[in-house]
Design a protein around this motif. Structure first.
Motif, mmCIF file in Angstrom:
data_model
loop_
_atom_site.group_PDB
_atom_site.id
_atom_site.type_symbol
_atom_site.label_atom_id
_atom_site.label_comp_id
_atom_site.label_asym_id
_atom_site.label_seq_id
_atom_site.Cartn_x
_atom_site.Cartn_y
_atom_site.Cartn_z
ATOM 1 N N ASP A 6 1.064 25.915 1.025
ATOM 2 C CA ASP A 6 1.220 24.481 0.171
ATOM 3 C C ASP A 6 0.693 24.933 -1.106
ATOM 4 O OD1 ASP A 6 1.452 21.827 -0.465
ATOM 5 O OD2 ASP A 6 -0.576 21.543 0.256
ATOM 6 N N ARG A 7 1.781 25.002 -2.013
ATOM 7 C CA ARG A 7 1.433 25.400 -3.303
ATOM 8 C C ARG A 7 2.103 24.458 -4.551
ATOM 9 N NH1 ARG A 7 0.045 30.764 -4.024
ATOM 10 N NH2 ARG A 7 -0.423 30.115 -6.171
ATOM 11 N N LEU A 8 1.797 24.291 -5.639
ATOM 12 C CA LEU A 8 2.300 23.640 -6.816
ATOM 13 C C LEU A 8 3.233 24.641 -7.218
ATOM 14 C CD1 LEU A 8 -0.946 22.064 -8.626
ATOM 15 C CD2 LEU A 8 0.654 20.950 -7.370
ATOM 16 N N SER A 9 4.348 23.944 -7.877
ATOM 17 C CA SER A 9 5.247 24.776 -8.605
ATOM 18 C C SER A 9 5.025 25.089 -9.812
ATOM 19 C CB SER A 9 6.553 24.005 -8.682
ATOM 20 O OG SER A 9 6.665 22.923 -9.478
ATOM 21 N N ASP A 10 5.664 26.171 -10.625
ATOM 22 C CA ASP A 10 4.876 26.270 -11.928
ATOM 23 C C ASP A 10 5.103 24.938 -12.897
ATOM 24 O OD1 ASP A 10 4.731 28.750 -11.125
ATOM 25 O OD2 ASP A 10 6.550 29.595 -12.072
ATOM 26 N N ARG A 11 6.105 24.258 -12.541
ATOM 27 C CA ARG A 11 6.455 23.127 -13.483
ATOM 28 C C ARG A 11 5.190 21.940 -13.312
ATOM 29 N NH1 ARG A 11 9.223 18.062 -12.889
ATOM 30 N NH2 ARG A 11 9.822 18.836 -10.707
ATOM 31 N N ARG A 12 5.023 21.861 -12.087
ATOM 32 C CA ARG A 12 3.875 20.853 -11.560
ATOM 33 C C ARG A 12 2.498 21.184 -12.059
ATOM 34 N NH1 ARG A 12 6.537 16.168 -10.803
ATOM 35 N NH2 ARG A 12 7.719 15.997 -8.917
ATOM 36 N N GLU A 37 -5.483 24.323 -6.948
ATOM 37 C CA GLU A 37 -4.906 23.917 -5.750
ATOM 38 C C GLU A 37 -5.802 23.561 -4.619
ATOM 39 O OE1 GLU A 37 -0.606 26.242 -6.583
ATOM 40 O OE2 GLU A 37 -2.245 27.201 -5.398
ATOM 41 N N GLY A 38 -6.707 24.450 -4.588
ATOM 42 C CA GLY A 38 -7.930 24.091 -3.540
ATOM 43 C C GLY A 38 -8.569 22.890 -3.629
ATOM 44 N N ARG A 39 -8.850 22.439 -4.841
ATOM 45 C CA ARG A 39 -9.556 21.142 -4.767
ATOM 46 C C ARG A 39 -8.854 19.992 -4.722
ATOM 47 N NH1 ARG A 39 -13.800 22.374 -10.167
ATOM 48 N NH2 ARG A 39 -14.688 24.006 -9.243
ATOM 49 N N LEU A 40 -7.256 20.032 -5.196
ATOM 50 C CA LEU A 40 -6.542 19.067 -5.218
ATOM 51 C C LEU A 40 -6.071 18.923 -3.532
ATOM 52 C CD1 LEU A 40 -4.239 19.262 -8.218
ATOM 53 C CD2 LEU A 40 -6.046 17.718 -7.823
ATOM 54 N N ARG A 41 -6.096 19.872 -2.638
ATOM 55 C CA ARG A 41 -5.611 19.484 -1.413
ATOM 56 C C ARG A 41 -6.957 18.536 -0.674
ATOM 57 N NH1 ARG A 41 -5.325 25.574 -1.554
ATOM 58 N NH2 ARG A 41 -2.879 25.702 -1.648
ATOM 59 N N ARG A 42 -8.008 18.494 -1.099
ATOM 60 C CA ARG A 42 -8.833 17.377 -0.728
ATOM 61 C C ARG A 42 -8.449 16.167 -0.995
ATOM 62 N NH1 ARG A 42 -12.703 21.516 -2.459
ATOM 63 N NH2 ARG A 42 -13.406 20.356 -4.041
ATOM 64 N N ARG A 43 -8.014 15.878 -2.277
ATOM 65 C CA ARG A 43 -7.416 14.768 -2.624
ATOM 66 C C ARG A 43 -6.049 14.415 -1.829
ATOM 67 N NH1 ARG A 43 -9.245 9.870 -3.787
ATOM 68 N NH2 ARG A 43 -7.768 8.697 -5.092
ATOM 69 N N VAL A 44 -5.391 15.174 -1.528
ATOM 70 C CA VAL A 44 -4.177 15.241 -0.729
ATOM 71 C C VAL A 44 -4.484 14.474 0.434
ATOM 72 C CG1 VAL A 44 -2.262 16.446 0.320
ATOM 73 C CG2 VAL A 44 -2.865 16.745 -2.132
ATOM 74 N N ARG A 45 -5.621 15.014 1.140
ATOM 75 C CA ARG A 45 -5.623 14.756 2.462
ATOM 76 C C ARG A 45 -6.345 13.211 2.320
ATOM 77 N NH1 ARG A 45 -7.553 20.013 3.003
ATOM 78 N NH2 ARG A 45 -9.872 19.616 2.313
ATOM 79 N N ALA A 46 -7.034 12.934 1.293
ATOM 80 C CA ALA A 46 -7.771 11.598 1.182
ATOM 81 C C ALA A 46 -6.675 10.365 1.058
ATOM 82 C CB ALA A 46 -8.888 11.509 0.033
ATOM 83 N N LEU A 47 -5.624 10.926 0.268
ATOM 84 C CA LEU A 47 -4.513 9.952 0.037
ATOM 85 C C LEU A 47 -3.522 9.907 1.110
ATOM 86 C CD1 LEU A 47 -3.957 10.649 -3.775
ATOM 87 C CD2 LEU A 47 -4.711 8.703 -2.746
ATOM 88 N N GLY A 48 -3.713 10.571 2.158
ATOM 89 C CA GLY A 48 -2.737 10.781 3.458
ATOM 90 C C GLY A 48 -1.331 11.413 3.157
ATOM 91 N N LEU A 49 -1.206 12.218 1.992
ATOM 92 C CA LEU A 49 0.097 12.709 1.322
ATOM 93 C C LEU A 49 0.518 13.956 2.176
ATOM 94 C CD1 LEU A 49 -0.422 12.039 -2.335
ATOM 95 C CD2 LEU A 49 0.848 10.726 -0.716
ATOM 96 N N ASP A 53 2.950 19.047 -3.518
ATOM 97 C CA ASP A 53 4.278 18.893 -4.209
ATOM 98 C C ASP A 53 4.389 17.259 -3.859
ATOM 99 O OD1 ASP A 53 6.681 19.537 -5.638
ATOM 100 O OD2 ASP A 53 7.690 18.594 -3.662
ATOM 101 N N ASP A 54 3.883 16.760 -2.810
ATOM 102 C CA ASP A 54 4.086 15.341 -2.790
ATOM 103 C C ASP A 54 2.799 14.445 -3.521
ATOM 104 O OD1 ASP A 54 4.883 12.778 -1.641
ATOM 105 O OD2 ASP A 54 3.621 12.922 0.076
ATOM 106 N N TYR A 55 1.826 15.258 -3.863
ATOM 107 C CA TYR A 55 0.795 14.751 -4.595
ATOM 108 C C TYR A 55 1.379 14.664 -6.168
ATOM 109 C CZ TYR A 55 -3.862 14.492 -7.055
ATOM 110 O OH TYR A 55 -4.875 13.831 -7.943
ATOM 111 N N ALA A 56 1.819 15.769 -6.374
ATOM 112 C CA ALA A 56 2.467 16.080 -7.822
ATOM 113 C C ALA A 56 3.555 14.815 -8.049
ATOM 114 C CB ALA A 56 3.205 17.096 -8.322
ATOM 115 N N ALA A 57 4.286 14.596 -7.023
ATOM 116 C CA ALA A 57 5.409 13.750 -7.042
ATOM 117 C C ALA A 57 4.783 12.204 -7.106
ATOM 118 C CB ALA A 57 6.411 13.630 -6.058
#
Length: 280
Positions: A6-12, A37-49, A53-57
């Motif tokens: 699970d990674r961010l694209s260069d653009r994101r 990316e490691g720190r944002l994954r915790r936020r991804v889980r908290a939001l249920g995304l 990439d879904d978080y960036a969207a």
């Protein structure tokens, strides 16, 4: 076959880095990408995304950036702090700054500002040093202001509860005077005593703001280990704004890795590699 990580694209990643730098001045070069990316994954889980990439969207395509901005900045901000970090600065406060400032005027009320206070360790260290001086017979009153861009860390600072391991740098006599151990069995935490908490206030502040809504007669300002995340023009602008809140003769104290940030700014004189004085 292993699933793709699970990674961010260069653009994101570039879009997130651009937003963070514009909001709080913190630069996120490509070398910080794995950390982000490691720190944002915790936020991804908290939001249920479903993933980064879904978080960036969620941020940029579905209009959630405004509501999520504070959480995003908090995720990528480094809130490293310790009690009595860079102890020579507190020796200077005790041995030089306070005696000179108190001796210069009849008004013996000192104002000290921890401008990137994180969870409060620096602000409470300042308060311990000053209160020890008062207890030893020094004749002055004081208040300490702590500010930070992150509201969650400010909530922790106001709560003033810390793990016992974190307060190990506090001298034993100060631990006895200023820290209360938890009464709960197995709870290895302490809390700053209420007498000291009353002398320290915490408020939200983004150092990137064009002006700061605080007093302009501050005696000592600590701005340590935050400028390293800004580019040189931003460093100079922040230092100049902070210096504008010092009373003549007041001191600005930077971190050792930021010692050059105040050089060449009008009205500031370097008296030690990390310490500047505002001239009249």
């Amino acid at each position: 076959m292993q699933p793709a990580p699970d990674r961010l694209s260069d653009r994101r990643f570039a879009a997130i880095a651009h937003f963070v730098e514009g909001s709080v001045g913190i630069k996120l070069p490509p070398s910080k990408r794995i950390m982000v990316e490691g720190r944002l994954r915790r936020r991804v889980r908290a939001l249920g995304l479903s993933g980064l990439d879904d978080y960036a969207a969620h941020l940029f395509d579905r209009g959630a950036l405004g509501a999520e901005a504070e959480h995003l900045v908090d995720c990528v901000t480094t809130n490293k702090t310790d009690f009595f970090r860079e102890p020579a600065h507190f020796d200077f406060l005790r041995g030089t700054a306070v005696p000179r400032l108190v001796g210069q005027r009849t008004d013996r009320t000192l104002k000290v500002w921890s401008s990137a206070s994180s969870i409060g360790a620096e602000a409470y260290t300042i308060a311990m040093v000053l209160q020890d001086m008062v207890a030893a017979g020094a004749r002055f009153h004081f208040s300490v202001l702590g500010t930070d861009v992150s509201r969650p860390v400010l909530e922790q600072a106001r709560a003033a509860v810390y793990a016992e391991a974190m307060v190990e740098p506090v001298p034993a006599a100060m631990r006895q005077r200023y820290l209360m151990p938890s009464r709960a069995a197995g709870d290895a935490r302490v809390r700053i005593v209420p007498e000291l908490r009353r002398l320290v206030q915490f408020h939200s502040l983004n150092l990137m703001d064009p002006s700061y809504p605080f007093d302009r007669d501050v005696d000592v300002i600590f701005c340590r280990n935050v400028l390293i995340y800004f580019d040189a023009p931003t460093q100079a602008a922040v230092v100049e704004r902070l210096a504008g809140h010092l009373r003549p003769g007041g001191y600005l104290i930077l971190g050792h890795s930021e010692s050059m940030a105040g050089n060449g700014l009008p009205g500031l004189t370097s008296i030690l590699p990390t310490i500047y004085r505002r001239e009249a």
